[in-house]
Design a protein around this motif. Structure first.
Motif, PDB file in Angstrom:
ATOM      1  N   GLN A  24       0.832  -1.209   0.000  1.00 31.57           N
ATOM      2  CA  GLN A  24       0.000   0.000   0.000  1.00 31.57           C
ATOM      3  C   GLN A  24       0.866   1.259   0.000  1.00 31.57           C
ATOM      4  OE1 GLN A  24      -3.183   0.312  -0.584  1.00 31.57           O
ATOM      5  NE2 GLN A  24      -2.984   2.517  -0.448  1.00 31.57           N
ATOM      6  N   MET A  25       1.970   1.221   0.738  1.00 31.79           N
ATOM      7  CA  MET A  25       2.883   2.358   0.769  1.00 31.79           C
ATOM      8  C   MET A  25       3.443   2.615  -0.631  1.00 31.79           C
ATOM      9  SD  MET A  25       6.284   2.884   3.140  1.00 31.79           S
ATOM     10  CE  MET A  25       6.864   1.249   2.720  1.00 31.79           C
ATOM     11  N   LEU A  26       3.821   1.552  -1.331  1.00 31.31           N
ATOM     12  CA  LEU A  26       4.327   1.710  -2.694  1.00 31.31           C
ATOM     13  C   LEU A  26       3.247   2.222  -3.632  1.00 31.31           C
ATOM     14  CD1 LEU A  26       6.466  -1.537  -3.063  1.00 31.31           C
ATOM     15  CD2 LEU A  26       7.289   0.786  -2.627  1.00 31.31           C
ATOM     16  N   LYS A  27       2.077   1.643  -3.525  1.00 26.25           N
ATOM     17  CA  LYS A  27       0.967   2.019  -4.404  1.00 26.25           C
ATOM     18  C   LYS A  27       0.547   3.476  -4.199  1.00 26.25           C
ATOM     19  CE  LYS A  27      -3.642   0.491  -5.727  1.00 26.25           C
ATOM     20  NZ  LYS A  27      -4.713  -0.461  -5.459  1.00 26.25           N
ATOM     21  N   SER A  28       0.477   3.900  -2.948  1.00 24.06           N
ATOM     22  CA  SER A  28       0.026   5.260  -2.642  1.00 24.06           C
ATOM     23  C   SER A  28       1.153   6.288  -2.699  1.00 24.06           C
ATOM     24  CB  SER A  28      -0.620   5.300  -1.260  1.00 24.06           C
ATOM     25  OG  SER A  28       0.338   5.063  -0.245  1.00 24.06           O
ATOM     26  N   LYS A  29       2.395   5.787  -2.862  1.00 23.23           N
ATOM     27  CA  LYS A  29       3.578   6.654  -2.925  1.00 23.23           C
ATOM     28  C   LYS A  29       3.730   7.470  -1.641  1.00 23.23           C
ATOM     29  CE  LYS A  29       4.284   6.346  -7.644  1.00 23.23           C
ATOM     30  NZ  LYS A  29       5.010   5.108  -7.566  1.00 23.23           N
ATOM     31  N   ASN A  30       3.387   6.850  -0.512  1.00 22.30           N
ATOM     32  CA  ASN A  30       3.406   7.521   0.781  1.00 22.30           C
ATOM     33  C   ASN A  30       4.726   7.246   1.503  1.00 22.30           C
ATOM     34  OD1 ASN A  30       2.848   8.714   3.195  1.00 22.30           O
ATOM     35  ND2 ASN A  30       0.918   7.653   3.527  1.00 22.30           N
ATOM     36  N   VAL A  31       5.764   7.962   1.139  1.00 23.34           N
ATOM     37  CA  VAL A  31       7.100   7.762   1.693  1.00 23.34           C
ATOM     38  C   VAL A  31       7.163   8.107   3.178  1.00 23.34           C
ATOM     39  CG1 VAL A  31       8.094  10.032   1.171  1.00 23.34           C
ATOM     40  CG2 VAL A  31       9.543   8.000   1.109  1.00 23.34           C
ATOM     41  N   GLU A  36       7.963   4.313   9.860  1.00 19.16           N
ATOM     42  CA  GLU A  36       7.021   3.562  10.705  1.00 19.16           C
ATOM     43  C   GLU A  36       6.985   2.090  10.288  1.00 19.16           C
ATOM     44  OE1 GLU A  36       2.192   3.315  11.243  1.00 19.16           O
ATOM     45  OE2 GLU A  36       3.071   5.258  10.731  1.00 19.16           O
ATOM     46  N   TRP A  37       6.977   1.846   8.981  1.00 17.13           N
ATOM     47  CA  TRP A  37       6.951   0.472   8.485  1.00 17.13           C
ATOM     48  C   TRP A  37       8.230  -0.264   8.863  1.00 17.13           C
ATOM     49  CZ3 TRP A  37       9.770  -2.794   5.548  1.00 17.13           C
ATOM     50  CH2 TRP A  37       9.141  -3.983   5.173  1.00 17.13           C
ATOM     51  N   LEU A  38       9.377   0.401   8.733  1.00 20.25           N
ATOM     52  CA  LEU A  38      10.650  -0.222   9.086  1.00 20.25           C
ATOM     53  C   LEU A  38      10.673  -0.612  10.566  1.00 20.25           C
ATOM     54  CD1 LEU A  38      13.090   2.096   7.110  1.00 20.25           C
ATOM     55  CD2 LEU A  38      12.576  -0.302   6.608  1.00 20.25           C
ATOM     56  N   GLU A  39      10.137   0.242  11.403  1.00 18.43           N
ATOM     57  CA  GLU A  39      10.096  -0.072  12.830  1.00 18.43           C
ATOM     58  C   GLU A  39       9.189  -1.270  13.118  1.00 18.43           C
ATOM     59  OE1 GLU A  39       9.238   2.086  17.071  1.00 18.43           O
ATOM     60  OE2 GLU A  39      10.029   3.252  15.392  1.00 18.43           O
ATOM     61  N   LYS A  40       8.022  -1.299  12.473  1.00 18.57           N
ATOM     62  CA  LYS A  40       7.122  -2.452  12.628  1.00 18.57           C
ATOM     63  C   LYS A  40       7.815  -3.736  12.186  1.00 18.57           C
ATOM     64  CE  LYS A  40       2.629  -0.282  11.967  1.00 18.57           C
ATOM     65  NZ  LYS A  40       1.446  -0.239  11.104  1.00 18.57           N
ATOM     66  N   ARG A  64      13.502   5.513  -1.014  1.00 18.09           N
ATOM     67  CA  ARG A  64      12.571   6.662  -1.028  1.00 18.09           C
ATOM     68  C   ARG A  64      12.215   7.051  -2.464  1.00 18.09           C
ATOM     69  NH1 ARG A  64      12.014   8.942   3.894  1.00 18.09           N
ATOM     70  NH2 ARG A  64      13.566   8.425   5.454  1.00 18.09           N
ATOM     71  N   ASN A  65      13.217   7.102  -3.329  1.00 21.55           N
ATOM     72  CA  ASN A  65      12.957   7.451  -4.729  1.00 21.55           C
ATOM     73  C   ASN A  65      12.067   6.421  -5.401  1.00 21.55           C
ATOM     74  OD1 ASN A  65      14.474   9.775  -4.524  1.00 21.55           O
ATOM     75  ND2 ASN A  65      16.319   8.856  -5.387  1.00 21.55           N
TER      76      ASN A  65
END
Length: 79
Positions: A24-31, A36-40, A64-65
């Motif tokens: 979802q992060m990739l799809k929404s481009k929500n960097v 937060e994801w890395l910590e989870k 990030r890019n």
């Protein structure tokens, strides 16, 4: 069947949720969600996921890019 597996091995549900959040992060481009994801992911304490996270951390700017921009270097790498 899924519920029984999750009931017996609850970590599987955590892994599925983690993968879905990454997609979802990739799809929404929500960097902004990356840290937060890395910590989870780190909190799961699963060796294979830790290796993936460490790989991402080695080149955070490229990660990030990849989240932000539509293009990639596939043609330059012959893909």
């Amino acid at each position: 069947m899924y519920e029984k597996i999750i009931q017996r091995y609850p970590v599987i549900e955590n892994i599925i949720n983690l993968v879905n959040e990454f997609k979802q992060m990739l799809k929404s481009k929500n960097v902004e969600k990356l840290e937060e994801w890395l910590e989870k992911a780190n909190n799961l304490k699963i060796r294979k996921i830790d290796k993936f996270v460490n790989g991402l951390k080695r080149d955070m700017q490229a990660v990030r890019n990849a989240i932000i921009y539509e293009y990639n270097n596939g043609p330059a790498e012959g893909l």
